[in-house]
Every structure is written in structure tokens, then in C-alpha cells.
Design a protein around this motif. Structure first.
Motif, short mmCIF file in Angstrom:
data_model
loop_
_atom_site.label_atom_id
_atom_site.label_comp_id
_atom_site.label_asym_id
_atom_site.label_seq_id
_atom_site.Cartn_x
_atom_site.Cartn_y
_atom_site.Cartn_z
N LYS A 132 2.03 4.18 5.39
CA LYS A 132 1.89 3.33 4.20
C LYS A 132 3.12 3.47 3.30
O LYS A 132 3.67 2.47 2.82
N ASP A 133 3.54 4.70 3.06
CA ASP A 133 4.73 4.92 2.24
C ASP A 133 5.96 4.30 2.90
O ASP A 133 6.79 3.68 2.24
N ALA A 134 6.06 4.45 4.21
CA ALA A 134 7.19 3.86 4.93
C ALA A 134 7.18 2.34 4.84
O ALA A 134 8.22 1.70 4.66
N GLN A 135 5.99 1.74 4.95
CA GLN A 135 5.88 0.28 4.85
C GLN A 135 6.30 -0.20 3.46
O GLN A 135 7.06 -1.15 3.33
N ASN A 136 5.81 0.49 2.42
CA ASN A 136 6.18 0.12 1.06
C ASN A 136 7.68 0.28 0.84
O ASN A 136 8.32 -0.56 0.20
N ALA A 137 8.24 1.35 1.37
CA ALA A 137 9.68 1.59 1.23
C ALA A 137 10.47 0.50 1.95
O ALA A 137 11.46 -0.03 1.41
N MET A 138 10.05 0.13 3.16
CA MET A 138 10.76 -0.90 3.91
C MET A 138 10.71 -2.24 3.16
O MET A 138 11.72 -2.94 3.07
N CYS A 157 13.62 -2.25 9.73
CA CYS A 157 12.41 -2.23 10.54
C CYS A 157 11.74 -0.87 10.34
O CYS A 157 12.29 0.02 9.69
N ARG A 158 10.56 -0.73 10.93
CA ARG A 158 9.80 0.52 10.77
C ARG A 158 9.16 0.91 12.08
O ARG A 158 8.61 0.07 12.79
N ILE A 159 9.22 2.20 12.38
CA ILE A 159 8.48 2.78 13.50
C ILE A 159 7.67 3.93 12.92
O ILE A 159 8.24 4.91 12.42
N ASN A 160 6.36 3.78 12.93
CA ASN A 160 5.45 4.76 12.36
C ASN A 160 5.84 5.05 10.91
O ASN A 160 5.88 4.14 10.11
N ASN A 161 6.15 6.29 10.59
CA ASN A 161 6.49 6.65 9.21
C ASN A 161 8.00 6.72 8.98
O ASN A 161 8.46 7.38 8.06
N HIS A 162 8.76 5.99 9.80
CA HIS A 162 10.22 5.99 9.70
C HIS A 162 10.73 4.57 9.43
O HIS A 162 10.38 3.63 10.16
N VAL A 163 11.53 4.44 8.39
CA VAL A 163 12.21 3.18 8.11
C VAL A 163 13.60 3.27 8.73
O VAL A 163 14.32 4.25 8.53
N LEU A 192 8.43 -5.25 11.48
CA LEU A 192 9.48 -5.92 10.73
C LEU A 192 9.00 -6.19 9.29
O LEU A 192 7.80 -6.27 9.05
N PRO A 193 9.96 -6.35 8.37
CA PRO A 193 9.55 -6.64 6.98
C PRO A 193 8.85 -8.00 6.87
O PRO A 193 9.04 -8.87 7.65
#
Length: 193
Positions: A132-138, A157-163, A192-193
């Protein structure tokens, strides 16, 4: 006493022997490590001499260089990120999440065949505590990317908790980044964003 020492050393060596740095926290994820080898075959190589000689991508901590899958990665502190440097020009709502980043790794690459006008770029990996934090950050980075990575067109882009951020130091190089980013998307199917 000797037996305890031998046992302790044996356990230590076993742990070292079986550790897999590709999947631990605070390390580049295995997809990034694999991808660096793939793009190298396509003419995009790391160049430690150039990055040190030209002092480009100042956010990289040169002393922190660590090899993963035989490729040099550099840590980046939040304080040295482009996002932090330009934070005064960014909306404050949503930016606090970045101060909680667990780790940031950077991989530098350049066009192996370039002579005078050398195209280069960076793959950044930001690790957060959860998806969730990674998604918000991305989403924040994507929305404000042109102000964070000034004079470039970054890709996210995002993979799991990594932007994952593909960025460069100049707009002209951003166009060459797009096929690299597109290949990553095709191979790993990230969010993807």
C-alpha cells in the motif's frame, strides 16, 4: 570449547553459503538483478569509471557500492534523492511516506557503443514496508515526476513493496530509456501507475 567454536563457525559458513541476496530486504530484488544482465546483452552496460570520473548521478553513495549478480549497485539515502532535493516545490500532502523508505538502490548504465554523446540512465529501486505504501509512493512520484526528475521523462512501476524508477539526467536520454522500460514491463508485468 573447541567444539563450540567449530560448531559456531560451521553454522556461520552454512548461513553465508545458503543466503540468497536476491530475495532479502534491503537489496535489489531478483527481477532488477536479472534485468541488468539482460540489458547488458543489449548494449547497456554499467561503467564504474565513468560514473566516478564524471560525477554524474550525485545521489549515488560511491562508497556503498555492492555487487549483486556481478553488477554494481549503489545505495541512495533519502536525503540525497531528487525527490528530497526538490521537495520544496512539491505538494506536502503524501510526501511523508518517502521518509519511511526502507532502502533505495541505484544501478547506473550507459550505451556501450556510444562515443561522443553517451546516453546513460539509472534504475532506482525504492523499498517500502508494504504494498500500500509502495502504491501510494508510486502514484505520487508518477503525478509529480516531471518536477522530481527535472528535465527528464521518468518511468515508474511497482513490484510488491518496491517502486522501480527508470530515469536519466537529461530529456534526450529519456527517449532511449523508454525501450528499456518497455522491455522490463514486458518481462516482469509489474503494476503500472
Amino acid at each position: 570449547m573447541k567444539f563450540k567454536l567449530i560448531l559456531l563457525l560451521s553454522l556461520l559458513f552454512l548461513r553465508i553459503g545458503f543466503s540468497d541476496s536476491r530475495n532479502i530486504s534491503n537489496a535489489p530484488i531478483k527481477q532488477i538483478q536479472e534485468f541488468t544482465a539482460i540489458i547488458e546483452k543489449n548494449g547497456w552496460v554499467s561503467d564504474e569509471e565513468r560514473i566516478n570520473k564524471k560525477q554524474i548521478y550525485r545521489e549515488f553513495n560511491r562508497e556503498s557500492k555492492k555487487l549483486f549478480a556481478g553488477k554494481p549497485f549503489y545505495t541512495i539515502t533519502y536525503e540525497n534523492t531528487m525527490l528530497n532535493r526538490f521537495s520544496d516545490n512539491l505538494p506536502s500532502e503524501g510526501i511523508s511516506i518517502f521518509k519511511e523508505v526502507k532502502s533505495i538502490w541505484g544501478y547506473f548504465y550507459k550505451d556501450k557503443n556510444a562515443r561522443d554523446w553517451i546516453t546513460d540512465g539509472v534504475i532506482e529501486q525504492w523499498e517500502f514496508s508494504n504494498e500500500k505504501d509502495a502504491q501510494n509512493a508510486m502514484e505520487y512520484m508518477h503525478k509529480h515526476g516531471d518536477r522530481i526528475y527535472f528535465n527528464t521523462s521518468p518511468y515508474f512501476c511497482r513490484i510488491n513493496n518496491h517502486v522501480i524508477v527508470f530515469q536519466s539526467r537529461a530529456m534526450a536520454f529519456s527517449y532511449k530509456q523508454k525501450p528499456v522500460y518497455d522491455l522490463f514491463i514486458k518481462m516482469y508485468n509489474p503494476v503500472l501507475p
